[in-house]
Design an enzyme around this catalytic site. Structure first.
Site, PDB file in Angstrom:
ATOM      1  N   ASP A  66       0.865  -1.184   0.000  1.00 27.09           N
ATOM      2  CA  ASP A  66       0.000   0.000   0.000  1.00 27.09           C
ATOM      3  C   ASP A  66       0.903   1.237   0.000  1.00 27.09           C
ATOM      4  O   ASP A  66       1.733   1.398   0.910  1.00 27.09           O
ATOM      5  CB  ASP A  66      -0.878  -0.060   1.264  1.00 27.09           C
ATOM      6  CG  ASP A  66      -1.875   1.081   1.348  1.00 27.09           C
ATOM      7  OD1 ASP A  66      -1.555   2.190   0.872  1.00 27.09           O
ATOM      8  OD2 ASP A  66      -2.958   0.855   1.913  1.00 27.09           O
ATOM      9  N   VAL A  67       0.741   2.114  -0.984  1.00 31.27           N
ATOM     10  CA  VAL A  67       1.663   3.255  -1.122  1.00 31.27           C
ATOM     11  C   VAL A  67       1.521   4.294  -0.007  1.00 31.27           C
ATOM     12  O   VAL A  67       2.319   5.224   0.069  1.00 31.27           O
ATOM     13  CB  VAL A  67       1.527   3.969  -2.492  1.00 31.27           C
ATOM     14  CG1 VAL A  67       1.970   3.076  -3.622  1.00 31.27           C
ATOM     15  CG2 VAL A  67       0.122   4.519  -2.698  1.00 31.27           C
ATOM     16  N   LEU A  81       0.891   5.617 -10.293  1.00 25.89           N
ATOM     17  CA  LEU A  81      -0.495   5.461 -10.764  1.00 25.89           C
ATOM     18  C   LEU A  81      -1.443   4.986  -9.668  1.00 25.89           C
ATOM     19  O   LEU A  81      -2.645   4.882  -9.897  1.00 25.89           O
ATOM     20  CB  LEU A  81      -0.553   4.447 -11.922  1.00 25.89           C
ATOM     21  CG  LEU A  81      -0.317   4.973 -13.342  1.00 25.89           C
ATOM     22  CD1 LEU A  81       1.117   5.454 -13.516  1.00 25.89           C
ATOM     23  CD2 LEU A  81      -0.618   3.884 -14.358  1.00 25.89           C
ATOM     24  N   TYR A 153     -10.979  12.595  -4.356  1.00 30.46           N
ATOM     25  CA  TYR A 153     -10.188  12.293  -5.560  1.00 30.46           C
ATOM     26  C   TYR A 153      -9.638  13.583  -6.165  1.00 30.46           C
ATOM     27  O   TYR A 153      -8.429  13.721  -6.365  1.00 30.46           O
ATOM     28  CB  TYR A 153     -11.079  11.564  -6.559  1.00 30.46           C
ATOM     29  CG  TYR A 153     -10.387  11.095  -7.811  1.00 30.46           C
ATOM     30  CD1 TYR A 153      -9.567   9.974  -7.791  1.00 30.46           C
ATOM     31  CD2 TYR A 153     -10.566  11.754  -9.033  1.00 30.46           C
ATOM     32  CE1 TYR A 153      -8.942   9.516  -8.954  1.00 30.46           C
ATOM     33  CE2 TYR A 153      -9.947  11.308 -10.187  1.00 30.46           C
ATOM     34  CZ  TYR A 153      -9.142  10.187 -10.149  1.00 30.46           C
ATOM     35  OH  TYR A 153      -8.531   9.752 -11.298  1.00 30.46           O
ATOM     36  N   LYS A 157      -5.807  14.639  -5.815  1.00 30.92           N
ATOM     37  CA  LYS A 157      -4.936  14.741  -6.997  1.00 30.92           C
ATOM     38  C   LYS A 157      -4.330  16.136  -7.121  1.00 30.92           C
ATOM     39  O   LYS A 157      -3.202  16.307  -7.574  1.00 30.92           O
ATOM     40  CB  LYS A 157      -5.732  14.413  -8.267  1.00 30.92           C
ATOM     41  CG  LYS A 157      -6.103  12.947  -8.403  1.00 30.92           C
ATOM     42  CD  LYS A 157      -4.915  12.105  -8.841  1.00 30.92           C
ATOM     43  CE  LYS A 157      -5.323  10.676  -9.150  1.00 30.92           C
ATOM     44  NZ  LYS A 157      -4.189   9.821  -9.531  1.00 30.92           N
ATOM     45  N   TYR A 167       8.423  19.581  -4.627  1.00 28.23           N
ATOM     46  CA  TYR A 167       9.664  18.775  -4.664  1.00 28.23           C
ATOM     47  C   TYR A 167      10.539  19.226  -5.835  1.00 28.23           C
ATOM     48  O   TYR A 167      11.768  19.234  -5.739  1.00 28.23           O
ATOM     49  CB  TYR A 167       9.347  17.281  -4.787  1.00 28.23           C
ATOM     50  CG  TYR A 167       9.256  16.583  -3.446  1.00 28.23           C
ATOM     51  CD1 TYR A 167       8.126  16.705  -2.641  1.00 28.23           C
ATOM     52  CD2 TYR A 167      10.307  15.805  -2.972  1.00 28.23           C
ATOM     53  CE1 TYR A 167       8.041  16.078  -1.403  1.00 28.23           C
ATOM     54  CE2 TYR A 167      10.226  15.171  -1.738  1.00 28.23           C
ATOM     55  CZ  TYR A 167       9.095  15.299  -0.961  1.00 28.23           C
ATOM     56  OH  TYR A 167       9.029  14.679   0.256  1.00 28.23           O
ATOM     57  N   THR A 183      -9.908   7.642 -20.152  1.00 22.57           N
ATOM     58  CA  THR A 183      -9.242   6.629 -20.971  1.00 22.57           C
ATOM     59  C   THR A 183      -9.922   5.277 -20.752  1.00 22.57           C
ATOM     60  O   THR A 183     -10.329   4.965 -19.630  1.00 22.57           O
ATOM     61  CB  THR A 183      -7.745   6.571 -20.610  1.00 22.57           C
ATOM     62  OG1 THR A 183      -7.190   7.869 -20.846  1.00 22.57           O
ATOM     63  CG2 THR A 183      -7.003   5.555 -21.443  1.00 22.57           C
TER      64      THR A 183
HETATM   65  P1  NAD Z   1      -7.465   1.322 -11.691  1.00 23.75           P
HETATM   66  O1  NAD Z   1      -8.407   1.431 -10.544  1.00 23.75           O
HETATM   67  O2  NAD Z   1      -7.672   0.221 -12.664  1.00 23.75           O
HETATM   68  O3  NAD Z   1      -5.967   1.233 -11.181  1.00 23.75           O
HETATM   69  C1  NAD Z   1      -5.512   1.804  -9.983  1.00 23.75           C
HETATM   70  C2  NAD Z   1      -4.579   0.810  -9.320  1.00 23.75           C
HETATM   71  O4  NAD Z   1      -4.066   1.386  -8.095  1.00 23.75           O
HETATM   72  C3  NAD Z   1      -5.284  -0.488  -8.918  1.00 23.75           C
HETATM   73  O5  NAD Z   1      -4.509  -1.586  -9.347  1.00 23.75           O
HETATM   74  C4  NAD Z   1      -5.376  -0.408  -7.410  1.00 23.75           C
HETATM   75  O6  NAD Z   1      -5.413  -1.679  -6.791  1.00 23.75           O
HETATM   76  C5  NAD Z   1      -4.122   0.397  -7.083  1.00 23.75           C
HETATM   77  N1  NAD Z   1      -4.180   1.077  -5.779  1.00 23.75           N
HETATM   78  C6  NAD Z   1      -5.195   1.832  -5.288  1.00 23.75           C
HETATM   79  N2  NAD Z   1      -4.875   2.299  -4.058  1.00 23.75           N
HETATM   80  C7  NAD Z   1      -3.611   1.839  -3.793  1.00 23.75           C
HETATM   81  C8  NAD Z   1      -2.728   1.970  -2.693  1.00 23.75           C
HETATM   82  N3  NAD Z   1      -3.064   2.698  -1.608  1.00 23.75           N
HETATM   83  N4  NAD Z   1      -1.527   1.352  -2.750  1.00 23.75           N
HETATM   84  C9  NAD Z   1      -1.165   0.608  -3.826  1.00 23.75           C
HETATM   85  N5  NAD Z   1      -1.972   0.449  -4.896  1.00 23.75           N
HETATM   86  C10 NAD Z   1      -3.173   1.062  -4.887  1.00 23.75           C
HETATM   87  O7  NAD Z   1      -7.506   2.739 -12.438  1.00 23.75           O
HETATM   88  P2  NAD Z   1      -6.776   3.224 -13.760  1.00 23.75           P
HETATM   89  O8  NAD Z   1      -7.825   3.681 -14.697  1.00 23.75           O
HETATM   90  O9  NAD Z   1      -5.774   2.231 -14.205  1.00 23.75           O
HETATM   91  O10 NAD Z   1      -6.044   4.538 -13.233  1.00 23.75           O
HETATM   92  C11 NAD Z   1      -4.653   4.563 -12.956  1.00 23.75           C
HETATM   93  C12 NAD Z   1      -4.240   5.972 -12.554  1.00 23.75           C
HETATM   94  O11 NAD Z   1      -4.545   6.884 -13.599  1.00 23.75           O
HETATM   95  C13 NAD Z   1      -4.965   6.490 -11.312  1.00 23.75           C
HETATM   96  O12 NAD Z   1      -4.056   7.235 -10.531  1.00 23.75           O
HETATM   97  C14 NAD Z   1      -6.025   7.401 -11.868  1.00 23.75           C
HETATM   98  O13 NAD Z   1      -6.360   8.432 -10.975  1.00 23.75           O
HETATM   99  C15 NAD Z   1      -5.332   7.944 -13.114  1.00 23.75           C
HETATM  100  N6  NAD Z   1      -6.327   8.370 -14.118  1.00 23.75           N
HETATM  101  C16 NAD Z   1      -7.000   7.455 -14.871  1.00 23.75           C
HETATM  102  C17 NAD Z   1      -7.947   7.887 -15.789  1.00 23.75           C
HETATM  103  C18 NAD Z   1      -8.690   6.928 -16.672  1.00 23.75           C
HETATM  104  O14 NAD Z   1      -9.572   7.383 -17.430  1.00 23.75           O
HETATM  105  N7  NAD Z   1      -8.428   5.645 -16.691  1.00 23.75           N
HETATM  106  C19 NAD Z   1      -8.234   9.257 -15.926  1.00 23.75           C
HETATM  107  C20 NAD Z   1      -7.537  10.150 -15.100  1.00 23.75           C
HETATM  108  C21 NAD Z   1      -6.589   9.701 -14.223  1.00 23.75           C
END
Ligand code: NAD
Ligand code: UDP
Length: 328
Positions: A66-67, A81, A153, A157, A167, A183
């Protein structure tokens, strides 16, 4: 145009959230390019299924972590991500969502500082909130409710972006901030709750298609391969020859073709040949009315990057993926 790092130097790369939708596609590409990858994920919304084809690969390592807790690994680059992206999931435990964004950013930035590693943040179009400027440019500061259902969220962000730029200024850290617009593609979770996966799953099962509001709100949908190409190019922009800092962004990454949610529903019905009917449900609070990226900055800095896959083609590939899952 800023030049792209051409050399194929093998990097050791950390991807947080690597078992998720975007993270797993990113890792596939990084491994295919010959890099070593450490995938860190707590599997909250991600799945081992997304990375199972990599488990025995000599250049791949998975760490269940967990990050919000510190991490000690040795890498040259970090893609941050980790964070649930679907409103359904990030609102499930909003306190944990803020912690993931803020503590996660602090931990990953601290790691990058110790290692002098380059770090990319997966930020979001949600930093613009319900935008009063259309299409959204990076200069726009946004219109965000700080105390609403989406705030964990959106503000999480935004705070992460603040930390990245502090940083960068305070510790000269080499950062990249990418603001991702909606996406979609294979490996989205079928119960993820986001509009593309919801509509495709509903259509394949001939269930009602749930349009929130009247369906006139817009989004601009980017296919995952186009986004990943933008990520890799942005991360690998070469540093200027005068020894100055690299281009930190923020840059918008997404496909500027804008559709109403109703148009998306109709397209999904047509492509699946479904007998589903459209039904209308209440619009969630603070749901943005209009969203479209201005991608001028990305076009200026990246190497001939432009989204190649238009919505109909991307939906076909995504429908094919969901069809194989044999949903019930
Ligand atoms: P997703 O939910 O499929 O992937 C997120 C991943 O982060 C998951 O595997 C989850 O288990 C992991 N995660 C969540 N909390 C965590 C924690 N505390 N420690 C470790 N791992 C953790 O979503 P995604 O669509 O793949 O999005 C990935 C990133 O891109 C995210 O940061 C999201 O905010 C950003 N993003 C995605 C989109 C999109 O349209 N897909 C748009 C804007 C931003
Ligand atoms: N939406 C919808 N039906 C659904 C899921 C989402 O009409 O089953 C709408 C949602 O209200 C929003 C848009 O589709 O207006 C995009 O929603 P999503 O959750 O995919 O992304 P975001 O709102 O974060 O852009």
């Amino acid at each position: 145009m800023t030049s792209i790092l051409k050399s194929k130097i093998r990097q050791r790369i950390l991807v947080t959230g690597g078992a998720g939708f975007l993270g797993s596609h990113l890792i596939d590409r990084l491994i295919a390019d010959g890099n070593e990858v450490i995938c860190v994920d707590n599997l909250f919304t991600g799945s081992k299924r997304n990375i199972e084809h990599l488990i025995d690969h000599e250049n791949f390592q998975f760490i269940h972590h967990d990050v919000t807790y510190p991490l000690y690994v040795e890498v040259n680059q970090i893609y941050n991500l980790a964070c649930p992206a679907s409103p359904l999931h990030y609102q499930h435990d909003p306190v944990q969502t803020t912690k993931t964004n803020v503590l996660g950013a602090i931990n990953m930035l601290g790691l990058a500082k110790r290692l002098n590693a380059r770090i990319l943040q997966a930020s979001t179009s949600e930093v613009y909130g319900d935008p009063l400027v259309h299409p959204q440019t990076e200069e726009y500061w946004g219109n965000v409710n700080p105390i609403g259902m989406r705030s964990c969220y959106d503000e999480g962000k935004r705070c992460a972006e603040t930390l990245f730029f502090d940083y960068h200024r305070q510790h000269s850290l080499d950062i990249r901030v990418a603001r991702i617009f909606n996406t979609y593609g294979p490996r989205m979770h079928p119960d993820d709750g986001r509009v593309v996966s919801n509509f495709i799953v509903q259509a394949l099962l001939n269930k009602n298609i749930t349009i929130y509001g009247d369906g006139s709100q817009t989004r601009s949908f980017c296919f995952v391969d186009d986004l990943i190409e933008g990520f890799i190019q942005f991360m690998n922009l070469a540093l200027p020859s005068n020894g100055g800092p690299g281009f930190p962004g923020p840059i918008n990454l997404g496909n500027p073709c804008e559709f109403t949610i109703k148009q998306l529903a109709e397209m999904v019905i047509e492509l699946t040949g479904s007998s589903s009917k459209l039904i209308y449900q209440p619009l969630p609070a603070d749901d943005p009315v209009q969203r479209q990226p201005n991608i001028t900055q990305a076009l200026l800095h990246l190497n001939d990057w432009y989204p190649q896959i238009q919505l109909q083609e991307g939906l076909k590939k995504t429908i094919e993926y969901f069809d194989k899952l044999q949903l019930q």
